[in-house]
Design a protein around this motif. Structure first.
Motif, short mmCIF file in Angstrom:
data_model
loop_
_atom_site.label_atom_id
_atom_site.label_comp_id
_atom_site.label_asym_id
_atom_site.label_seq_id
_atom_site.Cartn_x
_atom_site.Cartn_y
_atom_site.Cartn_z
N SER A 1 11.73 -70.76 19.50
CA SER A 1 11.30 -70.37 20.84
C SER A 1 12.45 -70.47 21.84
CB SER A 1 10.15 -71.27 21.30
OG SER A 1 9.86 -71.06 22.67
N ASP A 2 12.90 -69.34 22.36
CA ASP A 2 13.96 -69.34 23.38
C ASP A 2 13.50 -70.01 24.66
OD1 ASP A 2 15.71 -68.02 21.67
OD2 ASP A 2 15.14 -66.03 22.39
N SER A 3 12.22 -69.86 25.00
CA SER A 3 11.73 -70.47 26.24
C SER A 3 11.73 -71.98 26.16
CB SER A 3 10.32 -69.96 26.56
OG SER A 3 9.41 -70.31 25.56
N LEU B 1 14.45 -75.33 28.22
CA LEU B 1 13.93 -76.43 29.03
C LEU B 1 14.92 -77.58 29.20
CD1 LEU B 1 10.27 -76.65 27.66
CD2 LEU B 1 11.05 -75.63 29.81
N GLY B 2 15.97 -77.61 28.41
CA GLY B 2 16.95 -78.68 28.54
C GLY B 2 16.59 -79.88 27.71
N PRO B 3 17.40 -80.94 27.79
CA PRO B 3 17.21 -82.12 26.92
C PRO B 3 15.99 -82.96 27.31
CG PRO B 3 18.98 -82.52 28.48
CD PRO B 3 18.58 -81.08 28.66
N LEU B 4 15.53 -83.73 26.35
CA LEU B 4 14.43 -84.67 26.58
C LEU B 4 15.01 -85.94 27.18
CD1 LEU B 4 11.42 -85.44 26.11
CD2 LEU B 4 12.06 -86.17 23.81
N LYS B 5 14.74 -86.18 28.47
CA LYS B 5 15.30 -87.34 29.15
C LYS B 5 14.39 -87.77 30.28
CE LYS B 5 18.19 -84.59 32.30
NZ LYS B 5 19.55 -84.34 32.81
#
Length: 280
Positions: A264-266, A270-274
């Motif tokens: 999934s490109d979307s 979303l960026g990193p989990l932080k």
């Protein structure tokens, strides 16, 4: 009717060191309700959220709980304990039968990251059979936020999902809604047991296969005793939720396939989990 009696213990717990209290409450519950067949504790009820309590399993704590289950002749779901495996720590729930045997262990597949730091994700779902009753599935807390987990349990035949949780945050109201939604989507019983007191906000919920709320607990300590009828699961799955939608049959027959999150490109965007920053 295939009845099965469960007591969910929403206990007023301290952040750690609750073993003696938990044992006392289990014994008290069985004195008051001697017909109960299974006791379910909340997530990390005994040890609290600190991973410093992690032990290899089988552990001394698990052994004592197994001896208690055998003494009382009950099924016991331990909520969860932190399990140490080499340099890894898992959030692990044990299922103990009335003979005191650990029939299975489940490692939480979705630790509450990035907040449940230092906990490794498990990789396998967990179902187990209670002879003469039916098939049960097990998930823990944040697992419920991923509908794939409950669907995977149901695809393996789960008729009841036991769901220990530990929530002391503002999203508890959202989770209570998810319990009912999961029960309806999967046409099963959902047994969601939270802690209370200093550990958590309570509000445990038990929902049935037509999406109905069987019991919604307060925020205070509460012993929740329900008798399930697993024939109702079969009837709901055959006839539909409230005699209407038949989601499991529709899912089976549709022939659809869905791509995984890795494609999934979307989601990648979303960026990193932080942990969110103050100004982020």
């Amino acid at each position: 009717m295939k009845p099965f009696a469960i007591a969910g213990l929403q206990l007023d717990l301290k952040p750690s060191g609750n073993f003696d209290l938990v044992v006392k409450k289990i014994r008290t519950t069985l004195v008051r309700y001697p017909w109960v067949q299974m006791v379910v504790l909340s997530e990390l009820a005994i040890c609290g959220a600190g991973t410093g309590s992690a032990e290899p399993m089988p552990s001394a704590t698990e052994d004592k709980l197994a001896a208690l289950a055998a003494d009382l002749g009950i099924w016991l779901v331990t909520g969860s304990l932190y399990e140490k495996v080499g340099d890894k720590v898992y959030n692990t729930a044990s299922v103990i039968n009335p003979s005191g045997d650990v029939v299975t262990r489940y490692r939480k597949m979705y630790p509450f990251l990035p907040y449940e730091a230092g906990v490794t994700a498990g990789s396998d779902i967990c179902v187990f059979d209670i002879p003469g009753v039916g098939r049960f599935g097990l998930s823990i807390c944040y697992d419920m936020w991923f509908p794939e987990t409950s669907r995977a349990l149901v695809l393996e035949g789960a008729e009841v999902i036991i769901h220990p949780t530990l929530t002391n945050t503002a999203d508890r109201d959202v989770e209570c809604t998810m319990v009912r939604a999961t029960a309806a989507q999967q046409q099963c019983y959902m047994i969601d047991i939270n802690g209370a007191g200093e550990q958590a906000y309570g509000r445990s919920v038990i929902a049935g296969p037509d999406g109905e709320v069987i019991h919604a607990a307060s925020t205070e300590e509460e012993i929740i005793v329900v008798e399930l009828d697993l024939d109702r699961v079969t009837r709901s799955r055959e006839r539909g939720v409230l005699g209407l939608g038949q989601p499991l049959k529709s899912f089976r027959d549709a022939g659809h396939s869905f791509k995984g999150p890795e494609s999934s490109d979307s989601l990648k965007a979303l960026g990193p989990l932080k942990v969110p920053s103050r100004h982020g």
